[in-house]
Design a protein around this motif. Structure first.
Motif, PDB file in Angstrom:
ATOM      1  N   CYS A 184       0.740  -1.138   0.039  1.00  0.00           N
ATOM      2  CA  CYS A 184      -0.191  -0.032   0.019  1.00  0.00           C
ATOM      3  C   CYS A 184       0.921   1.232   0.194  1.00  0.00           C
ATOM      4  O   CYS A 184       2.114   1.108  -0.136  1.00  0.00           O
ATOM      5  CB  CYS A 184      -0.964  -0.138   1.333  1.00  0.00           C
ATOM      6  N   THR A 238       1.650   3.169   2.420  1.00  0.00           N
ATOM      7  CA  THR A 238       2.625   3.219   3.192  1.00  0.00           C
ATOM      8  C   THR A 238       3.939   2.418   3.076  1.00  0.00           C
ATOM      9  O   THR A 238       5.028   2.899   3.270  1.00  0.00           O
ATOM     10  CB  THR A 238       2.190   2.553   4.897  1.00  0.00           C
ATOM     11  N   HIS A 271       2.921  -5.281   5.928  1.00  0.00           N
ATOM     12  CA  HIS A 271       2.057  -5.201   7.207  1.00  0.00           C
ATOM     13  C   HIS A 271       0.521  -5.670   7.084  1.00  0.00           C
ATOM     14  O   HIS A 271      -0.175  -5.894   7.753  1.00  0.00           O
ATOM     15  CB  HIS A 271       2.317  -3.922   7.755  1.00  0.00           C
ATOM     16  N   GLU A 272       0.463  -5.933   5.651  1.00  0.00           N
ATOM     17  CA  GLU A 272      -1.049  -6.689   5.455  1.00  0.00           C
ATOM     18  C   GLU A 272      -0.770  -7.982   4.950  1.00  0.00           C
ATOM     19  O   GLU A 272      -0.540  -8.303   3.745  1.00  0.00           O
ATOM     20  CB  GLU A 272      -1.478  -5.902   4.279  1.00  0.00           C
ATOM     21  N   GLU A 318      -6.510  -6.697   6.614  1.00  0.00           N
ATOM     22  CA  GLU A 318      -5.800  -5.486   7.164  1.00  0.00           C
ATOM     23  C   GLU A 318      -6.431  -4.131   6.824  1.00  0.00           C
ATOM     24  O   GLU A 318      -6.733  -3.183   7.505  1.00  0.00           O
ATOM     25  CB  GLU A 318      -4.271  -5.701   7.180  1.00  0.00           C
TER      26      GLU A 318
HETATM   27 ZN    ZN Z   1      -1.366  -0.695   4.461  1.00  0.00          ZN
END
Ligand code: ZN
Ligand code: BGC
Length: 369
Positions: free
Chosen positions: A39, A41, A64-65, A153
């Motif tokens: 994403c 981020t 993180h996802e 997430e």
């Molecule tokens: Zn993300």
């Protein structure tokens, strides 16, 4: 095993080789990573604007996802067994005894900023073959969500926002989820990325008349997707905020998921009476913009408006996301599947990080990576 890593000091990004992690505490679980979504981020981290490696490391493993499968459990693990599918939480609590939020397992509301985030801040992420984590940070996902659970997430961001919006809307006792009671139930979603579209699905599912407002001209795949699950799409380049408001009527809720400051404030100017405006997008630093602060404050008071920002997500939002993704997937299987637009092997992890053409691009891991 391979891992997708960012070296902020050397301004370098590459696939590194890591030793497979081992369980070292009784409540830990070992996961074989299956998929990791990328994403904005990750793009910020890979552009060296954001992200901090763990202590003692020059690099940060991204991701993180995530979706993983349990391959081993510590002796005190009670909630998981081999073969279970899990989505890990991102944030880990700060160590300070006085942080009431972290001590209450609500590190998504951490007061001290000393929290860590896997794949973002001082803790390695999930873009690798295997990961070990404590069971308290893992959420079980039903098998039938295997193909789309990597969307959990990003959906948690929307769920945390909606939990707060609904809590604020309780001040409007006439606004209820039941159909036929339109007051309070017109929502504009700003942005048609995954967090926007998933939030729009949640709003439609909760009975809101939902409008997606985004910059891409029509027709486009995101607009088609929005229409497929019952939201109306308006292009912000051709329909200005005032025109949007006259289409919508009283804008009761704005759910912002674009990080586009200018458009966000234009929409704030037309926010309705008794309305809530919730920001989730992280804006890039840019030139200052001018806004009519007098008129914004005037309306804020005279129209009972609430503005809130929200980040990250707690256990409640993860549970809501897993439940709702199941509902969405049964109700709109094609639309949910269509959110995932690209799949890449770990060797090519940089491509989806910088290619913004798709909706949600994911890295497919195979455990042996
Ligand atoms: Zn993300
Ligand atoms: C993640 C959040 C995180 C935030 C800020 C987002 O992309 O989904 O979990 O808190 O970035 O680091």
């Amino acid at each position: 095993m391979k891992a997708g890593a960012v070296f902020p000091g050397k301004r370098k990004i590459e696939v590194v080789a890591l030793d497979e992690p081992r369980i070292t505490a009784p409540t830990e679980v070992k996961l074989r990573m299956l998929e990791v979504g990328v994403c904005g981020t990750d793009r910020e981290i890979a552009s060296f604007h954001h992200g901090t490696p763990p202590e003692g490391f020059e690099f940060l493993v991204l991701g993180h996802e995530a979706l993983g499968e349990v391959v081993e459990t510590g002796p005190a693990v009670s909630r998981f067994q081999e073969g279970d599918l899990v989505v890990p939480m991102v944030r880990r609590p700060c160590p300070h005894p006085e942080c009431a939020a972290c001590r209450a397992e609500r590190q998504d509301f951490c007061y001290t900023d000393d929290f860590r985030e896997r794949g973002i801040k001082q803790q390695h992420g999930f873009m690798t073959g295997f990961v070990v984590d404590d069971e308290q940070y893992l959420n079980a996902v039903p098998r039938d969500l295997r193909a789309v659970a990597v969307l959990v997430e990003p959906l948690t961001i929307a769920e945390k926002a909606l939990i707060q919006i609904y809590a604020i809307q309780q001040r409007l006792p006439w606004s209820s989820a039941s159909p036929g009671k339109p007051h309070g139930r017109r929502a504009v979603v700003l942005g048609a990325g995954p967090v926007g579209l998933l939030g729009a699905m949640a709003l439609v599912n909760a009975g809101f008349e939902t409008f997606v407002y985004s910059r891409e001209g029509t027709p486009n795949p995101r607009a088609a997707l929005a229409a497929a699950f019952g939201a109306r799409y308006f292009c912000s380049a051709t329909v200005n905020a005032g025109q949007l408001a006259s289409e919508v009527g009283n804008i009761d809720v704005v759910y912002e998921a674009a990080g586009a400051t200018q458009t966000a404030f234009e929409l704030l100017e037309v926010l309705g009476t008794d309305a809530v405006y919730c920001f989730t997008g992280v804006p890039r630093h840019g030139e200052p913009i001018s806004i009519d602060a007098h008129s914004l404050l005037y309306h804020l008071v005279l129209k009972n408006q609430v503005i809130l920002g929200t980040v990250n997500a707690g256990k409640d939002a993860f549970e809501a996301a897993i439940r709702d993704l199941g509902l969405f997937y049964r109700r709109w299987p094609d639309a949910v599947s269509a959110l995932i637009t690209g799949r890449y092997p770990i060797e090519e992890f940089l491509e989806p990080v910088f290619d913004r053409s798709g909706i949600k691009n994911i890295i497919v891991l195979d455990g042996r990576s």
